[in-house]
Design an enzyme around this catalytic site. Structure first.
Site, PDB file in Angstrom:
ATOM      1  N   ASP A 173       2.661   0.206   4.275  1.00 40.44           N
ATOM      2  CA  ASP A 173       1.510  -0.064   5.138  1.00 40.44           C
ATOM      3  C   ASP A 173       0.463   1.036   4.938  1.00 40.44           C
ATOM      4  O   ASP A 173       0.752   2.211   5.161  1.00 40.44           O
ATOM      5  CB  ASP A 173       1.963  -0.102   6.604  1.00 40.44           C
ATOM      6  CG  ASP A 173       0.875  -0.593   7.545  1.00 40.44           C
ATOM      7  OD1 ASP A 173      -0.294  -0.200   7.375  1.00 40.44           O
ATOM      8  OD2 ASP A 173       1.210  -1.362   8.471  1.00 40.44           O
TER       9      ASP A 173
ATOM     10  N   HIS B 202       0.048  -4.042   5.345  1.00 45.08           N
ATOM     11  CA  HIS B 202      -0.272  -4.182   6.769  1.00 45.08           C
ATOM     12  C   HIS B 202      -0.153  -5.650   7.209  1.00 45.08           C
ATOM     13  O   HIS B 202      -0.742  -6.054   8.192  1.00 45.08           O
ATOM     14  CB  HIS B 202      -1.686  -3.649   7.033  1.00 45.08           C
ATOM     15  CG  HIS B 202      -1.965  -3.365   8.476  1.00 45.08           C
ATOM     16  ND1 HIS B 202      -1.198  -2.518   9.248  1.00 45.08           N
ATOM     17  CD2 HIS B 202      -2.965  -3.812   9.298  1.00 45.08           C
ATOM     18  CE1 HIS B 202      -1.705  -2.463  10.478  1.00 45.08           C
ATOM     19  NE2 HIS B 202      -2.771  -3.241  10.527  1.00 45.08           N
TER      20      HIS B 202
ATOM     21  N   SER C  59      -0.846  -5.474  14.496  1.00 46.01           N
ATOM     22  CA  SER C  59      -1.635  -4.248  14.481  1.00 46.01           C
ATOM     23  C   SER C  59      -1.994  -3.846  15.911  1.00 46.01           C
ATOM     24  O   SER C  59      -1.093  -3.685  16.729  1.00 46.01           O
ATOM     25  CB  SER C  59      -2.867  -4.460  13.587  1.00 46.01           C
ATOM     26  OG  SER C  59      -3.473  -3.243  13.265  1.00 46.01           O
TER      27      SER C  59
END
Length: 222
Positions: free
Chosen positions: A177, A204, A114
């Protein structure tokens, strides 16, 4: 020399980051920093987590701890720790922390998730590493005030520099995601020519275990 002794002292290394570090994490970070000193110039991996909050320890989040353990079993020493400035994950704090405290160098595999993957991109513009694993990477603040504050998205990305600073780049992104559009993952893959793995049901990447990461890293290091 006294200078090299000073450089090795985790307390001194961590001094610039202290104002950004929740007190409850200082001892844990210091222990990882001390281990990082012993691994300089050696094969290792560093996990760069996503941004979060000071309320909980990222070491216990997602897959960070299990992937670190898996890599250790494969003979790859792996550093996983809470980071200073956990909420905003500012580039001015995180990139120096990865380089100066955790010792990212040409023998290091950096694994970013991320906003940690975005940290990897900016790191790669300036520093050479062995290899990179990008998990749910992106190139835009996506309208988030927290992401805007990170400083990562204030300028163009230097893709050509990144490509010359890593021997290989692996990338994972999932079409479902909920936070980062698949178009972002595909853009990074196109710009960097990554070894790109696109899935449809990993969201994610917030499950507790992804053995595929360790398998892929071991394969790349052979």
């Amino acid at each position: 020399s006294s200078q090299s002794t000073e450089q090795m002292d985790p307390v001194r290394l961590l001094a610039p980051f202290r104002q950004h570090t929740p007190a409850k994490w200082e001892e844990g970070i210091k222990a990882v920093a001390a281990r990082a000193q012993t691994l300089r110039g050696q094969k290792k991996a560093i996990i760069i987590p996503g941004n979060g909050s000071a309320k909980y320890s990222v070491v216990d989040c997602n897959w960070y701890k299990s992937v670190a353990s898996d890599l250790e079993r494969r003979g790859i020493p792996t550093l996983v720790t809470n980071f200073p400035d956990p909420t905003y994950a500012r580039e001015t704090v995180w990139v120096p922390f990865v380089v100066d405290v955790l010792g990212a160098d040409e023998e290091t595999v950096v694994i970013g998730h991320s906003s940690g993957a975005v940290c990897c991109l900016r790191l790669l513009e300036k520093y050479k590493v062995k290899g990179v694993v990008l998990v749910s990477a992106y190139t835009d603040h996506l309208g988030s005030e927290v992401e805007k504050a990170s400083g990562y998205f204030d300028r163009e990305f230097l893709w050509d520099s990144m490509k010359t600073n890593a021997e290989w780049i692996v990338q994972y992104h999932s079409t479902d995601d909920p936070f980062v559009p698949i178009s972002e993952g595909r853009l990074v893959a196109k710009e960097l020519g990554t070894d790109y793995v696109e899935s449809t049901d990993d969201g994610h990447f917030q499950d507790s275990e992804y053995l595929c990461f360790g398998e892929k890293i071991q394969e790349k290091l052979q």
